[in-house]
Motif scaffolding. Sequence first.
Motif, short mmCIF file in Angstrom:
data_model
loop_
_atom_site.label_atom_id
_atom_site.label_comp_id
_atom_site.label_asym_id
_atom_site.label_seq_id
_atom_site.Cartn_x
_atom_site.Cartn_y
_atom_site.Cartn_z
N LYS A 74 44.86 130.27 106.83
CA LYS A 74 44.08 131.48 106.53
C LYS A 74 45.00 132.70 106.41
CE LYS A 74 39.70 130.05 108.66
NZ LYS A 74 38.72 130.32 109.73
N ARG A 75 45.96 132.80 107.33
CA ARG A 75 46.88 133.95 107.29
C ARG A 75 47.77 133.89 106.06
NH1 ARG A 75 49.17 136.78 111.65
NH2 ARG A 75 50.68 138.30 110.88
N LEU A 76 48.25 132.70 105.69
CA LEU A 76 49.09 132.54 104.51
C LEU A 76 48.31 132.83 103.24
CD1 LEU A 76 51.07 129.34 105.53
CD2 LEU A 76 51.99 131.66 105.34
N GLU A 77 47.05 132.48 103.21
CA GLU A 77 46.23 132.75 102.03
C GLU A 77 46.00 134.24 101.83
OE1 GLU A 77 42.76 130.45 102.85
OE2 GLU A 77 43.46 128.70 101.68
N THR A 78 45.84 134.99 102.91
CA THR A 78 45.57 136.42 102.79
C THR A 78 46.83 137.26 102.68
OG1 THR A 78 45.46 136.59 105.21
CG2 THR A 78 43.40 136.24 104.04
N ASP A 79 47.86 136.93 103.46
CA ASP A 79 49.06 137.76 103.52
C ASP A 79 50.25 137.19 102.76
OD1 ASP A 79 47.52 139.31 105.14
OD2 ASP A 79 48.51 138.74 107.01
N LEU A 129 59.04 133.70 114.86
CA LEU A 129 59.13 132.82 113.69
C LEU A 129 58.67 133.55 112.44
CD1 LEU A 129 56.05 131.74 112.80
CD2 LEU A 129 56.33 130.39 114.87
N MET A 130 59.03 132.95 111.30
CA MET A 130 58.59 133.39 109.99
C MET A 130 58.11 132.16 109.24
SD MET A 130 62.05 135.62 109.30
CE MET A 130 61.61 136.24 107.69
N ALA A 131 57.12 132.32 108.37
CA ALA A 131 56.63 131.19 107.59
C ALA A 131 56.09 131.67 106.25
CB ALA A 131 55.54 130.43 108.35
N VAL A 132 56.31 130.87 105.19
CA VAL A 132 55.77 131.15 103.87
C VAL A 132 55.14 129.86 103.34
CG1 VAL A 132 57.33 133.03 103.26
CG2 VAL A 132 58.01 130.67 102.80
N PRO A 133 54.14 129.99 102.46
CA PRO A 133 53.45 128.79 101.98
C PRO A 133 54.18 128.08 100.85
CG PRO A 133 52.45 130.74 101.02
CD PRO A 133 53.52 131.23 101.96
N LEU A 134 53.96 126.79 100.79
CA LEU A 134 54.36 125.98 99.64
C LEU A 134 53.08 125.74 98.85
CD1 LEU A 134 56.57 124.21 98.24
CD2 LEU A 134 55.67 122.30 99.57
N ARG A 135 53.10 126.08 97.56
CA ARG A 135 51.88 126.01 96.77
C ARG A 135 52.04 125.04 95.60
NH1 ARG A 135 48.38 130.41 97.82
NH2 ARG A 135 49.35 132.06 99.07
N ALA A 136 50.94 124.49 95.18
CA ALA A 136 50.85 123.69 93.96
C ALA A 136 49.55 124.09 93.28
CB ALA A 136 50.85 122.20 94.27
N PHE A 138 54.05 124.47 104.21
CA PHE A 138 54.69 125.75 104.49
C PHE A 138 56.11 125.53 105.01
CE2 PHE A 138 52.54 124.56 108.40
CZ PHE A 138 53.50 124.78 109.37
N LEU A 139 56.93 126.55 104.80
CA LEU A 139 58.29 126.58 105.32
C LEU A 139 58.33 127.48 106.53
CD1 LEU A 139 61.51 126.09 104.62
CD2 LEU A 139 61.33 128.51 104.12
N GLY A 140 58.94 127.04 107.63
CA GLY A 140 59.03 127.85 108.84
C GLY A 140 60.46 128.11 109.25
N VAL A 141 60.68 129.25 109.89
CA VAL A 141 61.99 129.63 110.42
C VAL A 141 61.78 130.05 111.87
CG1 VAL A 141 63.97 131.19 110.22
CG2 VAL A 141 62.77 130.42 108.16
N ASP A 142 62.37 129.31 112.81
CA ASP A 142 62.23 129.61 114.24
C ASP A 142 63.36 130.51 114.72
OD1 ASP A 142 59.96 128.13 114.48
OD2 ASP A 142 60.89 126.40 115.45
#
Length: 293
Positions: free
Chosen positions: A211-216, A246-253, A260-264
């Motif tokens: 939900k957070r990745l879809e909005t932000d 952490l940081m995270a961005v979505p992987l989309r198709a 998603f990709l995450g960075v700890d």
Amino acid sequence: MKQAIMTYEEYSALVMDVSDCICYIADPVTYDLLYVNRKGQRLLGLPDGFPQDKCYRILQGKDSVCEFCTNALLSPGRFHTWEFYNPKLARHFFIRDTLIEHKDKKLRLEFCFDITDRKREEMKLKSRLSLEKTLVHCIYTLAGEKNIRHAMDSLFSIVGTYYNAQRVYLFEFNESKQTMDNTYEWCRAGAPGEIDKLQSVPLHYATPWIKRLETDGIIVINSLKGGHEWNFMECHDVEQQGVHSLMAVPLRAEKKIIGFLGVDNPAANLEDTRLLLSLFLSLCRTIWKNVGC
């Protein structure tokens, strides 16, 4: 015969009470701070008149002589110039030091010019250049590596180094099984790997993330303490693993989030999410399309 104590006005008359910089006079032998001009008093929160303490305590917040003290480099009639970041004031300064002689006594005279804004612009430029260099490195890595696993290993290493992170990882969703798997992982030397523990994780645990990745379009969490809604893996105790940010961005198709990709624990370039956004929203999508995923 006891030497007469100079007044603030007498010290001020030696240098004039310059207003465009911090100016102070100190005894280079005893480190007593003898004079601070009006601007310095305001910035340091000092009352009018004599500081009544050691220079290292008032100016730097230290309990002993500064390890970077330049007294040994000073001589009358010559200025020693240098730059310094003052942690107490959280400001960058360009500094000019010299010795002056007054009534047969050598005194340290220092002018401190605030260059914080200039240094911030320099650091922003350096950050932009570092980002561009890293992106070019990533592109060359992907273009020159035909083995997808080798390419991802190299790519994650570049990202982990740029952010000085503990771990970089990729999760892919399996819609038919309603699970997600940690498919790629890079760990900093000495950091424990988690990939073997994070297979077939129920997908519903990631609902807040999705939900957070879809909005932000990105997730940045500076403190995970007490943030149980972000610990989507019940089997993965982030506090036990020492994960605090952490940081995270979505992987989309086709505009749908498929992972998603995450960075700890990123410890460098924290304000710069452009590497993740520009690289993994485009290049990683291209990778999965090429391998038929």
